[in-house]
Design an enzyme around this catalytic site. Structure first.
Site, PDB file in Angstrom:
ATOM      1  NE  ARG A 258      -3.988  -2.067   2.074  1.00 51.32           N
ATOM      2  CZ  ARG A 258      -3.900  -3.046   2.952  1.00 51.32           C
ATOM      3  NH1 ARG A 258      -3.005  -3.003   3.922  1.00 51.32           N
ATOM      4  NH2 ARG A 258      -4.707  -4.072   2.881  1.00 51.32           N
TER       5      ARG A 258
ATOM      6  CE  LYS B 108      -2.084  13.738 -13.329  1.00 50.71           C
ATOM      7  NZ  LYS B 108      -2.551  14.303 -14.599  1.00 50.71           N
TER       8      LYS B 108
ATOM      9  CD  GLU C 199       4.639  16.762 -21.550  1.00 54.35           C
ATOM     10  OE1 GLU C 199       3.932  17.766 -21.292  1.00 54.35           O
ATOM     11  OE2 GLU C 199       4.173  15.603 -21.576  1.00 54.35           O
TER      12      GLU C 199
ATOM     13  CE  LYS D 160       4.179  17.223 -13.161  1.00 52.24           C
ATOM     14  NZ  LYS D 160       4.097  16.063 -14.013  1.00 52.24           N
TER      15      LYS D 160
ATOM     16  CD  GLU E 151      -5.393  16.129 -13.560  1.00 53.98           C
ATOM     17  OE1 GLU E 151      -4.303  15.548 -13.474  1.00 53.98           O
ATOM     18  OE2 GLU E 151      -6.161  16.008 -14.508  1.00 53.98           O
TER      19      GLU E 151
ATOM     20  NE  ARG F 288      -0.584  16.628 -11.445  1.00 53.49           N
ATOM     21  CZ  ARG F 288       0.244  15.824 -10.837  1.00 53.49           C
ATOM     22  NH1 ARG F 288       0.179  15.654  -9.537  1.00 53.49           N
ATOM     23  NH2 ARG F 288       1.159  15.159 -11.516  1.00 53.49           N
TER      24      ARG F 288
ATOM     25  CG  ASN G 166      -4.033  16.470 -18.938  1.00 51.45           C
ATOM     26  OD1 ASN G 166      -4.841  15.906 -19.671  1.00 51.45           O
ATOM     27  ND2 ASN G 166      -3.122  15.784 -18.267  1.00 51.45           N
TER      28      ASN G 166
ATOM     29  CG  HIS H  70      -1.303  16.045 -22.063  1.00 50.63           C
ATOM     30  ND1 HIS H  70      -0.605  17.213 -22.189  1.00 50.63           N
ATOM     31  CD2 HIS H  70      -0.402  15.115 -21.649  1.00 50.63           C
ATOM     32  CE1 HIS H  70       0.666  17.012 -21.857  1.00 50.63           C
ATOM     33  NE2 HIS H  70       0.815  15.741 -21.531  1.00 50.63           N
TER      34      HIS H  70
ATOM     35  CG  HIS I 262      -3.408  11.319 -23.209  1.00 51.10           C
ATOM     36  ND1 HIS I 262      -3.873  11.623 -21.957  1.00 51.10           N
ATOM     37  CD2 HIS I 262      -2.057  11.311 -23.096  1.00 51.10           C
ATOM     38  CE1 HIS I 262      -2.854  11.781 -21.125  1.00 51.10           C
ATOM     39  NE2 HIS I 262      -1.742  11.606 -21.796  1.00 51.10           N
TER      40      HIS I 262
ATOM     41  CG  HIS J 231       3.660  11.855 -23.780  1.00 52.37           C
ATOM     42  ND1 HIS J 231       2.312  11.559 -23.661  1.00 52.37           N
ATOM     43  CD2 HIS J 231       3.875  12.931 -22.971  1.00 52.37           C
ATOM     44  CE1 HIS J 231       1.758  12.404 -22.802  1.00 52.37           C
ATOM     45  NE2 HIS J 231       2.682  13.242 -22.378  1.00 52.37           N
TER      46      HIS J 231
HETATM   47  N1  LIG Z   1       3.544  10.953 -14.575  1.00 51.65           N
HETATM   48  C1  LIG Z   1       3.570  12.069 -15.260  1.00 51.65           C
HETATM   49  O1  LIG Z   1       3.309  13.155 -14.733  1.00 51.65           O
HETATM   50  C2  LIG Z   1       3.962  12.034 -16.691  1.00 51.65           C
HETATM   51  C3  LIG Z   1       4.285  13.232 -17.346  1.00 51.65           C
HETATM   52  C4  LIG Z   1       4.658  13.183 -18.677  1.00 51.65           C
HETATM   53  C5  LIG Z   1       4.743  11.971 -19.328  1.00 51.65           C
HETATM   54  N2  LIG Z   1       4.450  10.835 -18.655  1.00 51.65           N
HETATM   55  C6  LIG Z   1       4.601   9.546 -19.317  1.00 51.65           C
HETATM   56  O2  LIG Z   1       5.967   9.383 -19.669  1.00 51.65           O
HETATM   57  C7  LIG Z   1       6.061   8.523 -20.787  1.00 51.65           C
HETATM   58  C8  LIG Z   1       6.983   9.111 -21.817  1.00 51.65           C
HETATM   59  O3  LIG Z   1       8.254   9.301 -21.235  1.00 51.65           O
HETATM   60  P1  LIG Z   1       9.560   9.397 -22.143  1.00 51.65           P
HETATM   61  O4  LIG Z   1       9.302  10.297 -23.257  1.00 51.65           O
HETATM   62  O5  LIG Z   1      10.697   9.643 -21.244  1.00 51.65           O
HETATM   63  O6  LIG Z   1       9.618   7.963 -22.820  1.00 51.65           O
HETATM   64  P2  LIG Z   1      10.297   6.564 -22.420  1.00 51.65           P
HETATM   65  O7  LIG Z   1      10.312   6.330 -20.972  1.00 51.65           O
HETATM   66  O8  LIG Z   1       9.615   5.580 -23.279  1.00 51.65           O
HETATM   67  O9  LIG Z   1      11.807   6.749 -22.891  1.00 51.65           O
HETATM   68  C9  LIG Z   1      12.085   6.978 -24.239  1.00 51.65           C
HETATM   69  C10 LIG Z   1      13.249   6.105 -24.739  1.00 51.65           C
HETATM   70  O10 LIG Z   1      14.469   6.648 -24.268  1.00 51.65           O
HETATM   71  C11 LIG Z   1      15.250   5.600 -23.708  1.00 51.65           C
HETATM   72  N3  LIG Z   1      16.140   6.217 -22.729  1.00 51.65           N
HETATM   73  C12 LIG Z   1      15.801   6.678 -21.506  1.00 51.65           C
HETATM   74  N4  LIG Z   1      16.855   7.299 -20.947  1.00 51.65           N
HETATM   75  C13 LIG Z   1      17.890   7.182 -21.818  1.00 51.65           C
HETATM   76  C14 LIG Z   1      19.236   7.621 -21.800  1.00 51.65           C
HETATM   77  N5  LIG Z   1      19.738   8.355 -20.802  1.00 51.65           N
HETATM   78  N6  LIG Z   1      20.012   7.332 -22.860  1.00 51.65           N
HETATM   79  C15 LIG Z   1      19.504   6.634 -23.926  1.00 51.65           C
HETATM   80  N7  LIG Z   1      18.227   6.205 -24.008  1.00 51.65           N
HETATM   81  C16 LIG Z   1      17.430   6.489 -22.961  1.00 51.65           C
HETATM   82  C17 LIG Z   1      14.247   4.640 -23.169  1.00 51.65           C
HETATM   83  O11 LIG Z   1      14.809   3.386 -22.948  1.00 51.65           O
HETATM   84  C18 LIG Z   1      13.198   4.672 -24.272  1.00 51.65           C
HETATM   85  O12 LIG Z   1      13.569   3.836 -25.312  1.00 51.65           O
HETATM   86  C19 LIG Z   1       4.665   8.345 -21.318  1.00 51.65           C
HETATM   87  O13 LIG Z   1       4.192   7.083 -20.921  1.00 51.65           O
HETATM   88  C20 LIG Z   1       3.870   9.443 -20.619  1.00 51.65           C
HETATM   89  O14 LIG Z   1       2.527   9.088 -20.438  1.00 51.65           O
HETATM   90  C21 LIG Z   1       4.076  10.853 -17.377  1.00 51.65           C
HETATM   91  O1  LIG Z   2       1.377  15.929 -14.188  1.00 49.91           O
HETATM   92  C1  LIG Z   2       0.322  16.169 -14.754  1.00 49.91           C
HETATM   93  O2  LIG Z   2      -0.717  16.402 -14.114  1.00 49.91           O
HETATM   94  C2  LIG Z   2       0.216  16.176 -16.214  1.00 49.91           C
HETATM   95  O3  LIG Z   2      -0.858  16.281 -16.761  1.00 49.91           O
HETATM   96  C3  LIG Z   2       1.486  16.067 -16.973  1.00 49.91           C
HETATM   97  C4  LIG Z   2       1.331  15.432 -18.335  1.00 49.91           C
HETATM   98  O4  LIG Z   2       2.373  15.977 -19.140  1.00 49.91           O
HETATM   99  C5  LIG Z   2       1.523  13.920 -18.338  1.00 49.91           C
HETATM  100  O5  LIG Z   2       1.550  13.447 -19.655  1.00 49.91           O
HETATM  101  C6  LIG Z   2       0.584  13.106 -17.494  1.00 49.91           C
HETATM  102  O6  LIG Z   2       0.992  11.767 -17.438  1.00 49.91           O
HETATM  103  C7  LIG Z   2      -0.796  13.090 -18.051  1.00 49.91           C
HETATM  104  O7  LIG Z   2      -1.592  12.589 -17.065  1.00 49.91           O
HETATM  105  P1  LIG Z   2      -3.056  12.046 -17.301  1.00 49.91           P
HETATM  106  O8  LIG Z   2      -3.690  12.182 -15.970  1.00 49.91           O
HETATM  107  O9  LIG Z   2      -3.696  12.885 -18.352  1.00 49.91           O
HETATM  108  O10 LIG Z   2      -2.910  10.651 -17.717  1.00 49.91           O
HETATM  109 ZN   LIG Z   3       2.553  14.828 -20.949  1.00 48.69          ZN
END
Ligand SMILES: NC(=O)c1ccc[n+]([C@@H]2O[C@H](COP(=O)([O-])OP(=O)(O)OC[C@H]3O[C@@H](n4cnc5c(N)ncnc54)[C@H](O)[C@@H]3O)[C@@H](O)[C@H]2O)c1
Ligand SMILES: O=C(O)C(=O)C[C@@H](O)[C@H](O)[C@H](O)COP(=O)(O)O
Ligand SMILES: [Zn+2]
Length: 375
Positions: free
Chosen positions: A125, A147, A189, A231, A241, A245, A249, A252, A256, A268
């Site tokens: 948990r 998130k 972003e 952020k 959110e 927050r 988005n 997005h 998405h 993305h």
């Molecule tokens: N939680 C949040 O607030 C939030 C915010 C924005 C995006 N996201 C999520 O993040 C994801 C996208 O993240 P991303 O763009 O980093 O993609 P990713 O995690 O898929 O990484 C992209 C590629 O880069 C490679 N890589 C990573 N670090 C590296 C390095 N230092 N050197 C060489 N290769 C490297 C990875 O192995 C992968 O192939 C999506 O799933 C999106 O929904 C989440």
């Molecule tokens: O942190 C947030 O809140 C965001 O919306 C950041 C976005 O860039 C990110 O892609 C996030 O994962 C989107 O969240 P979701 O709730 O729309 O899935």
């Molecule tokens: Zn995003």
């Protein structure tokens, strides 16, 4: 991650949520990472395949510090944000006996921080998670704000939880091996942060887009610091959110939908870039956004090599996909739009004819073209 002579002192952006934590930005952050992790008895490093050497080096250093550290490779990119992978990670945590006082570490891009964060949120948990983002996108966005999530057949990030990290370590040296298309994707972003809150970001990129994309330069570090600050300010006020927050988005809702239509093969940031162009047109057509700010979207995004348009015939399917967006209320679409530069607001139940016209503006003769960033 070892500190060398070229390294300057790290800067720290604090996230002032109910459970505050630091985002440490610098080059060669191993000493800080060891300090944050060495009180754990057991620790699991979930890393993407390209980070194997870095993860092994970190594991060895932690082991020398007396931590029972394990390196666990996860499938790359969106393939990692999967229920079966989460199940595999839970099994690993069970086998190594990771307990409530222990730590999960993510090492990789946003897909790794989302997955590891979700695993940490659900294991017993909720156990401590430390993020070490290694793509631009993960540094400025995914690793900060708590998130976490995985994708399911129903959509992207629909299963997850809010689980804040204990600390985030942004080691900019890791950017040097990031493929250029990933840097460009992350810039979407960064640009988003510029439009919703900090226009200096836009000025810095427009002054020299190539310098902005140089992983060894000073500009990218300043862009990271500013984006993390945007952020941190938002998530410090509204973790779950319930209001502000949603501004993060921006772009997005359509973004998405594009990602899903492309079966997550698009980066993305590329999808978010198209989504921002769409909402900029929508706000312009609704009389809410001035022409100069609306036009600035496509010009700055294209200058970075990001796509600004999408297929003419895709809108009906994108509309279906947008109907499942988490921000919707009572069956109505709710979009983040701008009423001006750095003035984010909501558009509820948008006029369908405006939506169609806005989509036409980004699709007419404007097929996706974004250099190598799409895939
Ligand atoms: N939680 C949040 O607030 C939030 C915010 C924005 C995006 N996201 C999520 O993040 C994801 C996208 O993240 P991303 O763009 O980093 O993609 P990713 O995690 O898929 O990484 C992209 C590629 O880069 C490679 N890589 C990573 N670090 C590296 C390095 N230092 N050197 C060489 N290769 C490297 C990875 O192995 C992968 O192939 C999506 O799933 C999106 O929904 C989440
Ligand atoms: O942190 C947030 O809140 C965001 O919306 C950041 C976005 O860039 C990110 O892609 C996030 O994962 C989107 O969240 P979701 O709730 O729309 O899935
Ligand atoms: Zn995003």
């Amino acid at each position: 991650m070892n500190r060398d002579r070229n390294n300057t002192d790290p800067v720290v952006v604090d996230v002032r949520s109910a459970d505050p934590y630091p985002v440490v930005i610098g080059r060669g952050l191993l000493p800080e990472i060891l300090e944050a992790c060495s009180s754990s008895r057991n620790l699991a490093i979930f890393h993407q395949p390209p980070l194997t050497q870095t993860a092994e080096a970190l594991r060895e250093q932690l082991a020398e510090a007396g931590v029972n550290a394990h390196r666990v490779e996860i499938p790359d990119a969106e393939a990692g944000k999967d229920l079966a992978v989460a199940g595999y990670c839970w099994d690993v945590l069970g086998k190594i006996g990771l307990g409530r006082k222990d730590t999960v570490v993510s090492l990789g891009g946003g897909a790794a921080t989302d997955l590891a964060g979700f695993v940490a949120a659900t294991w017993m948990r909720g156990v401590r998670v430390v993020h070490i983002p290694t793509t631009l996108l993960a540094m400025v966005d995914a690793a900060v704000g708590g998130k976490t999530g995985i994708n399911t057949d129903a959509g992207k990030n629909l299963v997850g939880s809010f689980h804040e990290p204990a600390a985030v370590f942004v080691d900019t040296a890791t950017l040097e091996s990031v493929p250029r298309n990933e840097l460009i994707s992350g810039m979407a972003e960064v640009v988003k942060c510029g439009f919703i809150a900090d226009p200096v970001i836009l000025d810095l990129i427009e002054a020299d887009p190539e310098a902005a994309l140089d992983p060894t330069g000073d500009t990218i570090v300043e862009l990271i610091r500013r984006s993390v600050q945007v952020k941190a300010d938002v998530v410090g006020r509204d973790l779950r959110e319930s209001g502000p927050r949603e501004n993060l988005n921006y772009g997005h809702t359509l973004g998405h939908a594009v990602e899903r239509r492309e079966q997550y093969r698009w980066r993305h940031g590329a999808a978010v870039s198209v989504g921002m162009c769409f909402v900029a047109e929508l706000a312009r057509l609704a009389g809410r956004l001035d022409d100069a700010t609306a036009d600035r979207h496509a010009s700055i995004l294209a200058s970075l090599g990001l796509p600004t348009g999408y297929h003419d015939d895709a809108f009906p399917r994108l509309l279906e996909l947008m109907a499942g967006d988490k921000k919707n209320h009572s069956g109505f679409l709710r979009l983040v739009v701008l009423d001006g530069l750095a003035r984010p607001a909501r558009m509820e139940a948008p006029d369908p004819s405006l939506m169609t016209a806005a989509y036409a503006a980004i699709s007419e003769g404007n097929k996706p073209s974004g250099g190598g960033v799409l895939l």
